[in-house]
Design a protein around this motif. Structure first.
Motif, PDB file in Angstrom:
ATOM      1  N   VAL A  68       3.763  -2.557  -1.470  1.00 47.34           N
ATOM      2  CA  VAL A  68       2.557  -2.351  -2.271  1.00 47.34           C
ATOM      3  C   VAL A  68       1.947  -1.000  -1.914  1.00 47.34           C
ATOM      4  CG1 VAL A  68       1.928  -4.783  -2.566  1.00 47.34           C
ATOM      5  CG2 VAL A  68       1.106  -3.541  -0.560  1.00 47.34           C
ATOM      6  N   ILE A  69       1.198  -0.445  -2.870  1.00 49.08           N
ATOM      7  CA  ILE A  69       0.364   0.730  -2.589  1.00 49.08           C
ATOM      8  C   ILE A  69      -1.083   0.291  -2.736  1.00 49.08           C
ATOM      9  CG2 ILE A  69      -0.230   3.089  -3.225  1.00 49.08           C
ATOM     10  CD1 ILE A  69       2.542   3.363  -4.469  1.00 49.08           C
ATOM     11  N   ASP A  74     -12.224   4.131   1.728  1.00 44.40           N
ATOM     12  CA  ASP A  74     -12.558   5.554   1.915  1.00 44.40           C
ATOM     13  C   ASP A  74     -11.838   6.459   0.917  1.00 44.40           C
ATOM     14  OD1 ASP A  74      -9.974   5.509   2.817  1.00 44.40           O
ATOM     15  OD2 ASP A  74     -10.423   6.101   4.875  1.00 44.40           O
ATOM     16  N   GLY A  75     -11.109   5.841  -0.052  1.00 45.90           N
ATOM     17  CA  GLY A  75     -10.439   6.605  -1.092  1.00 45.90           C
ATOM     18  C   GLY A  75      -9.021   7.004  -0.758  1.00 45.90           C
ATOM     19  N   LYS A  76      -8.563   6.758   0.470  1.00 43.79           N
ATOM     20  CA  LYS A  76      -7.196   7.090   0.853  1.00 43.79           C
ATOM     21  C   LYS A  76      -6.223   6.033   0.323  1.00 43.79           C
ATOM     22  CE  LYS A  76      -8.403   9.607   5.079  1.00 43.79           C
ATOM     23  NZ  LYS A  76      -8.294   9.632   6.559  1.00 43.79           N
ATOM     24  N   TYR A  77      -4.956   6.434   0.179  1.00 44.31           N
ATOM     25  CA  TYR A  77      -3.921   5.519  -0.295  1.00 44.31           C
ATOM     26  C   TYR A  77      -2.901   5.277   0.824  1.00 44.31           C
ATOM     27  CZ  TYR A  77      -5.660   6.253  -5.034  1.00 44.31           C
ATOM     28  OH  TYR A  77      -6.454   6.301  -6.157  1.00 44.31           O
ATOM     29  N   ALA A 119       6.173  -1.938   7.834  1.00 44.28           N
ATOM     30  CA  ALA A 119       6.067  -0.490   7.984  1.00 44.28           C
ATOM     31  C   ALA A 119       5.007   0.019   7.010  1.00 44.28           C
ATOM     32  CB  ALA A 119       7.405   0.183   7.707  1.00 44.28           C
ATOM     33  N   SER A 120       4.535   1.231   7.223  1.00 44.55           N
ATOM     34  CA  SER A 120       3.519   1.788   6.331  1.00 44.55           C
ATOM     35  C   SER A 120       3.602   3.307   6.304  1.00 44.55           C
ATOM     36  CB  SER A 120       2.112   1.375   6.789  1.00 44.55           C
ATOM     37  OG  SER A 120       1.764   2.059   7.987  1.00 44.55           O
ATOM     38  N   LYS A 121       2.916   3.911   5.331  1.00 43.80           N
ATOM     39  CA  LYS A 121       2.734   5.366   5.325  1.00 43.80           C
ATOM     40  C   LYS A 121       1.584   5.724   4.386  1.00 43.80           C
ATOM     41  CE  LYS A 121       6.152   6.687   1.756  1.00 43.80           C
ATOM     42  NZ  LYS A 121       7.397   7.464   1.537  1.00 43.80           N
ATOM     43  N   TYR A 122       0.875   6.796   4.728  1.00 43.68           N
ATOM     44  CA  TYR A 122      -0.204   7.284   3.865  1.00 43.68           C
ATOM     45  C   TYR A 122       0.395   8.145   2.762  1.00 43.68           C
ATOM     46  CZ  TYR A 122      -3.807   5.446   6.904  1.00 43.68           C
ATOM     47  OH  TYR A 122      -4.627   4.592   7.598  1.00 43.68           O
ATOM     48  N   MET A 123      -0.302   8.171   1.619  1.00 41.47           N
ATOM     49  CA  MET A 123       0.246   8.845   0.444  1.00 41.47           C
ATOM     50  C   MET A 123      -0.778   9.767  -0.181  1.00 41.47           C
ATOM     51  SD  MET A 123       2.230   5.697  -1.394  1.00 41.47           S
ATOM     52  CE  MET A 123       2.746   6.835  -2.673  1.00 41.47           C
ATOM     53  N   ASP A 124      -0.267  10.775  -0.899  1.00 40.70           N
ATOM     54  CA  ASP A 124      -1.130  11.646  -1.691  1.00 40.70           C
ATOM     55  C   ASP A 124      -1.512  10.923  -2.977  1.00 40.70           C
ATOM     56  OD1 ASP A 124      -0.927  13.766   0.105  1.00 40.70           O
ATOM     57  OD2 ASP A 124       0.948  14.467  -0.822  1.00 40.70           O
ATOM     58  N   ALA A 125      -2.768  11.073  -3.388  1.00 40.11           N
ATOM     59  CA  ALA A 125      -3.240  10.405  -4.603  1.00 40.11           C
ATOM     60  C   ALA A 125      -2.420  10.811  -5.826  1.00 40.11           C
ATOM     61  CB  ALA A 125      -4.717  10.732  -4.827  1.00 40.11           C
ATOM     62  N   ALA A 126      -1.959  12.070  -5.845  1.00 40.06           N
ATOM     63  CA  ALA A 126      -1.233  12.582  -7.015  1.00 40.06           C
ATOM     64  C   ALA A 126       0.106  11.897  -7.224  1.00 40.06           C
ATOM     65  CB  ALA A 126      -1.031  14.085  -6.866  1.00 40.06           C
ATOM     66  N   GLU A 135      11.669   6.337  -3.160  1.00 44.27           N
ATOM     67  CA  GLU A 135      10.840   7.330  -2.461  1.00 44.27           C
ATOM     68  C   GLU A 135       9.767   6.661  -1.619  1.00 44.27           C
ATOM     69  OE1 GLU A 135      11.028  10.939  -5.783  1.00 44.27           O
ATOM     70  OE2 GLU A 135       9.530   9.357  -5.964  1.00 44.27           O
ATOM     71  N   LEU A 136       9.211   5.586  -2.166  1.00 45.58           N
ATOM     72  CA  LEU A 136       8.151   4.874  -1.445  1.00 45.58           C
ATOM     73  C   LEU A 136       8.683   4.249  -0.160  1.00 45.58           C
ATOM     74  CD1 LEU A 136       5.277   3.587  -1.350  1.00 45.58           C
ATOM     75  CD2 LEU A 136       6.236   1.665  -2.626  1.00 45.58           C
ATOM     76  N   GLU A 137       9.839   3.598  -0.266  1.00 41.12           N
ATOM     77  CA  GLU A 137      10.401   2.894   0.887  1.00 41.12           C
ATOM     78  C   GLU A 137      11.326   3.831   1.666  1.00 41.12           C
ATOM     79  OE1 GLU A 137      12.038  -0.844  -0.418  1.00 41.12           O
ATOM     80  OE2 GLU A 137      10.152  -1.463  -1.355  1.00 41.12           O
ATOM     81  N   ASN A 138      10.717   4.898   2.170  1.00 44.96           N
ATOM     82  CA  ASN A 138      11.458   5.901   2.932  1.00 44.96           C
ATOM     83  C   ASN A 138      10.484   6.663   3.827  1.00 44.96           C
ATOM     84  OD1 ASN A 138      13.768   7.431   3.639  1.00 44.96           O
ATOM     85  ND2 ASN A 138      13.184   9.034   2.206  1.00 44.96           N
TER      86      ASN A 138
END
Length: 338
Positions: A68-69, A74-77, A119-126, A135-138
Motif C-alpha cells: 500500500v501507499i 504531515d503530508g509525506k508518503y 518493509a517500507s520506503k518513503y516516496m516522492d508525491a510526484a 518499482e514500488l516493491e524495490n
C-alpha cells in the motif's frame, strides 16, 4: 502503521471486519480503527496517527507480497510491503536486513510460527500516482516481522487417524515455509516422529540446483528410492524443488511423489502440479483448502472441499459450513456409501 493499513480489509455497516483472518487478527492487535464503512481509505492507527491509503496492491500469490501507499498526517508518503520472508528479503536494501534474518526465519518456521515480514520506503508525491508495482516493491528498508501462532486445530489429529484407518493417505501442500509444514504435519500425525525427515530445496539464485538437508539445515544425501520404499526416511520438498525435480527428471519426480509428506512454499501453480501428478499416477485425489491460492488445486482434484465461504467455495464442489477438515470424513463416507 504497516499492521494498520497493509491489508485488504473492509468494515460492514455493523462494524464487523471483513477479509482474510490473518489480516483481521493483525489489524485488531495493532489497535487501529477504520474511519467510515466499506473498504479502508482513512485509518487511525494505535498511536492516533491518521493514515490515508492512496494506492493499494492486493496480495499476489506468485510474488508472495501485498503493498500500500499511505499519506501521513504531515503530508509525506510512505509505502508498506508485507509478505513471506524470502520475498521481502529480495526487495530490501541488503544493509537493512539483520545478519541473522534467514536463521530467524528458519527457527520460527520450525517452531510452527506463521511469520510475515514487513518493509517500507518513503516516496516522492510526484511518483505516487504513476509508480508501478515492480518499482514500488524495490529498494525498500526492512522494518520487522509479525509472528502468528500457527496452532493446529484440536480435531485434526483424530481426522487424520480416521482417514488413515479408511486407507486414505494424507499429505500437506502449503504456501507456508516447509519447516512450518513439517511441524504441523508431525503434530497432525502425517509425519512420523521417530524417522528423520530429508528436505529438498533449491539453492538461492538457482532454479534447478536442489540442495538436500535435514531439519537442522545440515547437508544430507538425496534419498534413494530404496530408502524411501523401505520407509527409512520421510521426505519434504519446497514448491521450487518440486518444480526443479520435474524439470530435471520427470520420471524420478513421479516416482518420488507418493513418498513426499510435505510440499512447502507452494505457489497456486505448484499446488495444481502436485494434485495433477497424483491424479496422473492413478490416485483418487481429494484436496481441501481455505484460500484463493487453493482454487486451481480444488478444481484439479477429483474431489474439492473448500474450508471457506470466499473464493475457494466458488470453484469447489463441496463447501464446509463449519470450516474444519472433519467435513472431509463426511464427504468420503457419503461418497463411499453412494
Amino acid at each position: 502503521m504497516a499492521m494498520s493499513c497493509c491489508h485488504s480489509l473492509a468494515r460492514s455497516k455493523t462494524g464487523a471486519l471483513i477479509g482474510n483472518h490473518v489480516d483481521r487478527n493483525m489489524f485488531v492487535a495493532s489497535g487501529a480503527r477504520f474511519e467510515g464503512e466499506g473498504a479502508a481509505t482513512v485509518i487511525t492507527d494505535g498511536n492516533g496517527n491518521k493514515l490515508e491509503i492512496v494506492r493499494h496492491f492486493d496480495f499476489d500469490h506468485h510474488r508472495m507480497t501485498q503493498s500500500v501507499i499511505v499519506k501521513l498526517s504531515d503530508g509525506k508518503y510512505v509505502a508498506f510491503v508485507k509478505g513471506s520472508g524470502e520475498s521481502i528479503s529480495k526487495i530490501c536494501i541488503p544493509d537493512s536486513l539483520p545478519s541473522d534474518f534467514q536463521a530467524s526465519l528458519s527457527e520460527s518456521a520450525a517452531a510452527g510460527i506463521y511469520q510475515i515480514s514487513v518493509a517500507s520506503k518513503y516516496m516522492d508525491a510526484a511518483s505516487v500516482a504513476t509508480i508501478t508495482r515492480d518499482e514500488l516493491e524495490n529498494d525498500c528498508s526492512f522494518v520487522g516481522v509479525l509472528n502468528f501462532l500457527n496452532a493446529i486445530r484440536e480435531e485434526t489429529p483424530d481426522v487424520i487417524r480416521q482417514l488413515s484407518g479408511g486407507n486414505v493417505e494424507s499429505i500437506v501442500v502449503t504456501g507456508d515455509h516447509t519447516l512450518t509444514g513439517i511441524r504441523i504435519a508431525r503434530e497432525a500425525g502425517i509425519l512420523s516422529s521417530d524417522k528423520p525427515t530429508i528436505i529438498g530445496k533449491v539453492a538461492e539464485g538457482s532454479v534447478d540446483n536442489i540442495i538436500w538437508t535435514d531439519e537442522s539445515g545440515a547437508l544430507a544425501d538425496m534419498p534413494t528410492m530404496d530408502r524411501l520404499e523401505e520407509d527409512e526416511v520421510e521426505l519434504a520438498l519446497s514448491g521450487a524443488a518440486w518444480v526443479a525435480l520435474r524439470m530435471i527428471d520427470p520420471k524420478l519426480a513421479k516416482n518420488m511423489a507418493p513418498f513426499v509428506r510435505v510440499f512447502g512454499r507452494c505457489t497456486p501453480h505448484d499446488k495444481v502440479s502436485v494434485v495433477d501428478t497424483f491424479v496422473e499416477l492413478g490416485f483418487v485425489t481429494l484436496m481441501c483448502g481455505d484460500g484463493g491460492n487453493d482454487c486451481g488445486a480444488l478444481k484439479a482434484a477429483h474431489v474439492g472441499v473448500a474450508l471457506s465461504d470466499a473464493e475457494a467455495s466458488i470453484v469447489a464442489p463441496f463447501t464446509s459450513l463449519d470450516r474444519t477438515i472433519s467435513s472431509v470424513v463426511e464427504v468420503l463416507r457419503e461418497g463411499r456409501c453412494a
